[in-house]
Design a protein around this motif. Sequence first.
Motif, mmCIF file in Angstrom:
data_model
loop_
_atom_site.group_PDB
_atom_site.id
_atom_site.type_symbol
_atom_site.label_atom_id
_atom_site.label_comp_id
_atom_site.label_asym_id
_atom_site.label_seq_id
_atom_site.Cartn_x
_atom_site.Cartn_y
_atom_site.Cartn_z
ATOM 1 N N ILE A 120 -0.270 12.351 7.938
ATOM 2 C CA ILE A 120 -0.848 12.048 6.631
ATOM 3 C C ILE A 120 -2.299 11.652 6.880
ATOM 4 O O ILE A 120 -2.585 10.527 7.292
ATOM 5 C CB ILE A 120 -0.087 10.914 5.919
ATOM 6 C CG1 ILE A 120 1.390 11.272 5.764
ATOM 7 C CG2 ILE A 120 -0.715 10.611 4.565
ATOM 8 C CD1 ILE A 120 2.235 10.133 5.229
ATOM 9 N N GLY A 121 -3.197 12.577 6.677
ATOM 10 C CA GLY A 121 -4.588 12.317 7.024
ATOM 11 C C GLY A 121 -4.702 12.113 8.524
ATOM 12 O O GLY A 121 -4.287 12.960 9.313
ATOM 13 N N GLN B 21 0.808 -1.223 0.000
ATOM 14 C CA GLN B 21 0.000 0.000 0.000
ATOM 15 C C GLN B 21 0.843 1.277 0.000
ATOM 16 O O GLN B 21 0.377 2.331 0.445
ATOM 17 C CB GLN B 21 -0.911 -0.004 1.230
ATOM 18 C CG GLN B 21 -1.798 -1.229 1.340
ATOM 19 C CD GLN B 21 -2.690 -1.396 0.125
ATOM 20 O OE1 GLN B 21 -3.328 -0.432 -0.309
ATOM 21 N NE2 GLN B 21 -2.736 -2.593 -0.421
ATOM 22 N N ARG C 272 7.384 11.269 2.725
ATOM 23 C CA ARG C 272 6.565 12.239 3.468
ATOM 24 C C ARG C 272 6.344 11.808 4.918
ATOM 25 O O ARG C 272 5.938 10.677 5.191
ATOM 26 C CB ARG C 272 5.217 12.389 2.775
ATOM 27 C CG ARG C 272 4.255 13.337 3.466
ATOM 28 C CD ARG C 272 2.955 13.375 2.698
ATOM 29 N NE ARG C 272 1.946 14.164 3.393
ATOM 30 C CZ ARG C 272 0.684 14.269 2.999
ATOM 31 N NH1 ARG C 272 0.305 13.662 1.886
ATOM 32 N NH2 ARG C 272 -0.175 14.988 3.692
ATOM 33 N N GLU D 199 1.767 3.369 -2.324
ATOM 34 C CA GLU D 199 1.191 4.496 -3.080
ATOM 35 C C GLU D 199 0.012 5.120 -2.326
ATOM 36 O O GLU D 199 -0.087 6.343 -2.216
ATOM 37 C CB GLU D 199 0.734 4.019 -4.460
ATOM 38 C CG GLU D 199 1.875 3.566 -5.355
ATOM 39 C CD GLU D 199 1.368 3.011 -6.672
ATOM 40 O OE1 GLU D 199 1.176 3.813 -7.607
ATOM 41 O OE2 GLU D 199 1.138 1.786 -6.757
ATOM 42 N N ALA D 200 -0.873 4.255 -1.789
ATOM 43 C CA ALA D 200 -2.065 4.754 -1.111
ATOM 44 C C ALA D 200 -1.712 5.470 0.192
ATOM 45 O O ALA D 200 -2.259 6.534 0.494
ATOM 46 C CB ALA D 200 -3.027 3.600 -0.826
ATOM 47 N N ILE D 201 -0.779 4.902 0.956
ATOM 48 C CA ILE D 201 -0.441 5.481 2.261
ATOM 49 C C ILE D 201 0.242 6.831 2.108
ATOM 50 O O ILE D 201 -0.109 7.806 2.784
ATOM 51 C CB ILE D 201 0.455 4.506 3.060
ATOM 52 C CG1 ILE D 201 -0.352 3.268 3.467
ATOM 53 C CG2 ILE D 201 1.045 5.197 4.300
ATOM 54 C CD1 ILE D 201 0.493 2.151 4.038
ATOM 55 N N PHE D 202 1.203 6.905 1.200
ATOM 56 C CA PHE D 202 1.987 8.131 1.071
ATOM 57 C C PHE D 202 1.468 9.055 -0.030
ATOM 58 O O PHE D 202 2.071 10.092 -0.320
ATOM 59 C CB PHE D 202 3.456 7.782 0.846
ATOM 60 C CG PHE D 202 4.088 7.153 2.048
ATOM 61 C CD1 PHE D 202 4.510 7.928 3.114
ATOM 62 C CD2 PHE D 202 4.224 5.779 2.139
ATOM 63 C CE1 PHE D 202 5.078 7.364 4.243
ATOM 64 C CE2 PHE D 202 4.790 5.187 3.261
ATOM 65 C CZ PHE D 202 5.214 5.985 4.319
ATOM 66 N N GLU D 203 0.358 8.644 -0.644
ATOM 67 C CA GLU D 203 -0.341 9.492 -1.611
ATOM 68 C C GLU D 203 0.592 9.953 -2.731
ATOM 69 O O GLU D 203 0.607 11.118 -3.120
ATOM 70 C CB GLU D 203 -0.973 10.698 -0.886
ATOM 71 C CG GLU D 203 -1.984 10.287 0.167
ATOM 72 C CD GLU D 203 -2.530 11.462 0.965
ATOM 73 O OE1 GLU D 203 -1.964 12.578 0.842
ATOM 74 O OE2 GLU D 203 -3.502 11.282 1.715
ATOM 75 N N ARG D 204 1.390 8.995 -3.214
ATOM 76 C CA ARG D 204 2.284 9.256 -4.348
ATOM 77 C C ARG D 204 2.236 8.067 -5.289
ATOM 78 O O ARG D 204 2.041 6.921 -4.861
ATOM 79 C CB ARG D 204 3.727 9.472 -3.883
ATOM 80 C CG ARG D 204 3.955 10.790 -3.170
ATOM 81 C CD ARG D 204 5.415 10.959 -2.767
ATOM 82 N NE ARG D 204 6.330 10.933 -3.908
ATOM 83 C CZ ARG D 204 7.649 11.114 -3.784
ATOM 84 N NH1 ARG D 204 8.197 11.323 -2.589
ATOM 85 N NH2 ARG D 204 8.432 11.086 -4.863
ATOM 86 N N SER D 205 2.429 8.320 -6.558
ATOM 87 C CA SER D 205 2.411 7.243 -7.542
ATOM 88 C C SER D 205 3.692 6.423 -7.454
ATOM 89 O O SER D 205 4.725 6.889 -6.936
ATOM 90 C CB SER D 205 2.278 7.808 -8.956
ATOM 91 O OG SER D 205 3.451 8.529 -9.298
ATOM 92 N N ARG D 206 3.618 5.223 -7.944
ATOM 93 C CA ARG D 206 4.783 4.337 -7.962
ATOM 94 C C ARG D 206 5.918 4.971 -8.746
ATOM 95 O O ARG D 206 7.086 4.913 -8.349
ATOM 96 C CB ARG D 206 4.388 3.001 -8.588
ATOM 97 C CG ARG D 206 5.486 1.945 -8.612
ATOM 98 C CD ARG D 206 4.912 0.608 -9.081
ATOM 99 N NE ARG D 206 5.910 -0.428 -9.027
ATOM 100 C CZ ARG D 206 6.792 -0.688 -9.986
ATOM 101 N NH1 ARG D 206 6.770 0.060 -11.104
ATOM 102 N NH2 ARG D 206 7.686 -1.645 -9.864
#
Length: 360
Positions: free
Chosen positions: A89-90, A37, A58, A39-46
């Motif tokens: 992060i959130g 996860q 981040r 990409e989802a956790i750090f809100e960045r694309s692979r």
Amino acid sequence: MDRKPVDEIVAQDILHSLSQAVFVVGADNCILDVYAQAEAIFERSRESLIGASIGQIRGIGTEALNIVARSRDENTPLNSYDVSVVPPIGDIELMDLHAHPYGSEGATLLTAQPRRITAFLEKRDHMEAAARSVSGLASMLAHEIKNPLSGIRGAAQLMGRALDDKNIKLTELICKEVDRIKGLVDELETFSNPSQAVLEPVNIHEVLDHVLNVAVAGFGAKCIFRPRFDPSLPPVAGLYDRLVQIFLNLIKNAVEAAGAEADITITTSYRHGIWITGRSGERIRLPIEIAIHDSGPGIPDHLKGHLFDPFVSGKEGGTGLGLALVARYVSEMGGTVTCDNHPHGGAVFRIQLALHEDAK
């Protein structure tokens, strides 16, 4: 179909089903690949993560860089728990990091497990609240008990003056027992104040051996005890007598929960890299873990989250003070105690203690 491709597909599926972020970090501290996860956790694309420095992740970049570098340099797996995510992060304010050397080219596997800060603080706050509750209770009981004890002793002394030599022994016995109770009450009264004792180096296995000998000779005579000790563990920072009380209480509880023929495993281990954040913000290392796993029915749902409260007990006729005292004593030694149901049945209590060499 060839066996190897199937295994690779299964491995990829397993990796991507994990709830944490997984990074492969090169010897230059740059990210070689990402899984699960991330990409989802750090809100960045692979694509944006691959090639970036692990130090630029981040919220946890500095801590991630530090644990990866240490794991590589020491060539050993490392854990860092309760790492603050700054900025959050959130609603993710804490993460647990795990670094593990991988391959022969200086690569490192880094996993980051998100945690909400309330999940961590809840258990520790609960333990400390239980300790404070017992302190107040101890002070109140000590004050209320002392007055009638003084009256009983005075009455016995007056009776003794009017009795013959044969019966005077009974009044002497009353006075002796009253004095013994008063001594216990004095200890209860001082219990309401934080312990000022200086922590000593204690061999945790000497404590556990003593407790097991007591158990086998008495309440656990028909039980199976499985000690799985790591003999290389260094001394912990503690108080021998208090540690005996702690583990005698926990093992007696385990026997009572699982029955007269209980099967109880006591494990000691060194959890390298385990840290918690103290109340004043300092990082505290608690690497020594003692786990007690019983074969009982586990912790009932209605007691979860309340086991360390005074007067809360799952035993018929139990006072509910034993685990509250355990919480108090462990807290005084700077450690933590938690309890959960074990995946394979029964309950497991875990106590984390500091090394004596780290004690201030």
